[in-house]
Design an enzyme around this catalytic site. Sequence first.
Site, short mmCIF file in Angstrom:
data_model
loop_
_atom_site.label_atom_id
_atom_site.label_comp_id
_atom_site.label_asym_id
_atom_site.label_seq_id
_atom_site.Cartn_x
_atom_site.Cartn_y
_atom_site.Cartn_z
N CYS A 1 40.92 2.70 -38.00
CA CYS A 1 41.71 2.27 -36.84
C CYS A 1 41.06 1.08 -36.13
O CYS A 1 39.98 0.63 -36.50
CB CYS A 1 41.85 3.43 -35.87
SG CYS A 1 40.29 3.83 -35.04
N ALA B 1 37.48 1.51 -34.95
CA ALA B 1 36.52 1.31 -36.04
C ALA B 1 36.27 -0.18 -36.25
O ALA B 1 35.14 -0.61 -36.50
CB ALA B 1 37.02 1.96 -37.32
N ARG C 1 27.34 3.12 -40.41
CA ARG C 1 27.43 1.76 -40.97
C ARG C 1 26.03 1.17 -40.93
O ARG C 1 25.39 1.15 -39.89
CB ARG C 1 28.42 0.92 -40.16
CG ARG C 1 29.02 -0.16 -40.99
CD ARG C 1 30.33 -0.65 -40.42
NE ARG C 1 30.82 -1.73 -41.25
CZ ARG C 1 30.59 -3.01 -41.01
NH1 ARG C 1 29.93 -3.38 -39.95
NH2 ARG C 1 31.04 -3.93 -41.84
N HIS D 1 39.31 -6.01 -34.96
CA HIS D 1 38.49 -7.22 -35.08
C HIS D 1 39.00 -8.28 -34.11
O HIS D 1 38.23 -8.92 -33.39
CB HIS D 1 38.56 -7.82 -36.49
CG HIS D 1 38.13 -6.90 -37.57
ND1 HIS D 1 38.71 -6.90 -38.82
CD2 HIS D 1 37.17 -5.94 -37.61
CE1 HIS D 1 38.12 -5.98 -39.57
NE2 HIS D 1 37.19 -5.39 -38.86
S1 SF4 Z 1 39.05 7.34 -34.46
FE1 SF4 Z 1 39.35 7.61 -32.24
S2 SF4 Z 1 40.23 5.69 -31.53
FE2 SF4 Z 1 40.50 5.75 -33.75
S3 SF4 Z 1 42.55 6.63 -34.09
FE3 SF4 Z 1 41.07 8.33 -34.17
S4 SF4 Z 1 41.05 9.09 -32.04
FE4 SF4 Z 1 41.95 7.06 -31.96
#
Ligand code: SF4
Length: 485
Positions: free
Chosen positions: A61, A64, A95, A194
């Site tokens: 997402c 990230a 990472r 990004h």
């Molecule tokens: S990792 Fe966190 S910010 Fe990303 S989609 Fe899942 S809940 Fe939402």
Amino acid sequence: MAGTIEKNYAEKVIEEIIEGMPEKTQKDRKKHFKVVGSDTESCNITSNRKSRPGVMTIRGCAYAGSKGVVWGPVKDMLHISHGPVGCGQYSWGTRRNYATGTLGVDNFTVFQITSDYQEKDIVFGADKKLSTMIDEIETMFPLNRGVSIQSECPIGLIGEDIEAVARTKSEETGKPVVPVRCEGFRGVSQSLGHHIANDALRDWIYEKQLGTPEVEDSPYNIALIGDYNIGGDAWGSRKILEEMGLKVISQGTGDSTVAELKNVSRSKLVLLHCYRSMNYIARYLEEIYKVPWMEFNFFGPTQIIKSMRAIAAHFDKKVQKRTEKLIAEKYQPYFDEITARFRPRVEGKSVMLYVGGLRPRHVMPVFEDLGMPATITGYEFAHGDDYQRTLEYVKNTTVLVDDLNEYEMERLIEKLRPDLVGSGIKEKYQCQKSGIPFRQMHSWDYSGPYHGIEGYAIFARDIDMAVNGPIWKMLTPPWEKAASE
Ligand code: SF4
């Protein structure tokens, strides 16, 4: 060429794979595959679109993309994962963006800092909690050079004003407090994260001008950006640039500091390794500070030498002469020795790649240096311009695939049987259980660096180890082998 595939056969395989899906999904997924060759000028593959629900996409997402990729590696800042505990916990130390310094003193890269949202925070908001956290950070980690607030999903949904908190706290501390609107529901993948992260860099570091860079002017000042120093990659790249006679005044964001982020504006040339994640800020720097930027590739001999010459061409004869001397006397003989040692062991083996936004094309030439053609390559979150750039690297019939899902992955390896797969942790064990050697192309399988001179030697060794590991001969139990003979 050994290890290559036939165009008609590849197209037939893709058709068969797609037929196994529900009708609506078939219509969509069809557009995300293309079979290309060295003469393909434009592939028009569909990319940067929503994933189909329920297909087990490999994507992440926007959080990230922002916290995990762009901001997280800035070592002297503390990055608050703002929201419930999960996102920060899962992305904690996974990472391998290496950084020097003393952990907890002036390097905070391996920390999980979270506001750990509870139900009352969802109901009433947590801006006060956030302010208190920043005060606590100031007390506990006085050598920090700033804070970033990385929004997780709920922040945007409940309408929390993180910008107001950032403004107030930045005035109080005199340091950057960067609010990043990278909630995971934004965009379709890591990619928008990004872009949002780059814009936050622009708005809250460059435009705020919190402290100007203090770096001596030199015609050889350069900035190396879009290198996240996975397993020490950026250090390997930096070594080449410094040996060429250039002065790296900023490295980002792997092993970078707030001061280095600011220094970019004082460079004479911005070198951009990961185009996908940092082209936005490179374009901005060019527009505002008139610093030109160029892409380069430090994976393997062919691309390293080509890139060194292209970089040297931006500087005077002194740098160019030094670069040629370096290539002729030091690098080329070293590369030749490595190639002679490893190429005969892996030559003719085919490779399937599936990574994020840069490596699916950037590592193709280093495999070719070892005589290994890529027959399949694909990206989680690339855009049209990345696919266009990929065509420059295509040498033989290659299946391009965008936003691959686990079903397609399984079917592709079953039908096209690459000799090695280079992809991520979610794909690794599935491939190995299918009897196919695998190397992680995100984390370098806890090895690396793969950029730069010694990086080639480490890469070649790792690939040899994976392909020729004795384990692959032991997959069938002897009694079953005997029965089939
Ligand atoms: S990792 Fe966190 S910010 Fe990303 S989609 Fe899942 S809940 Fe939402």
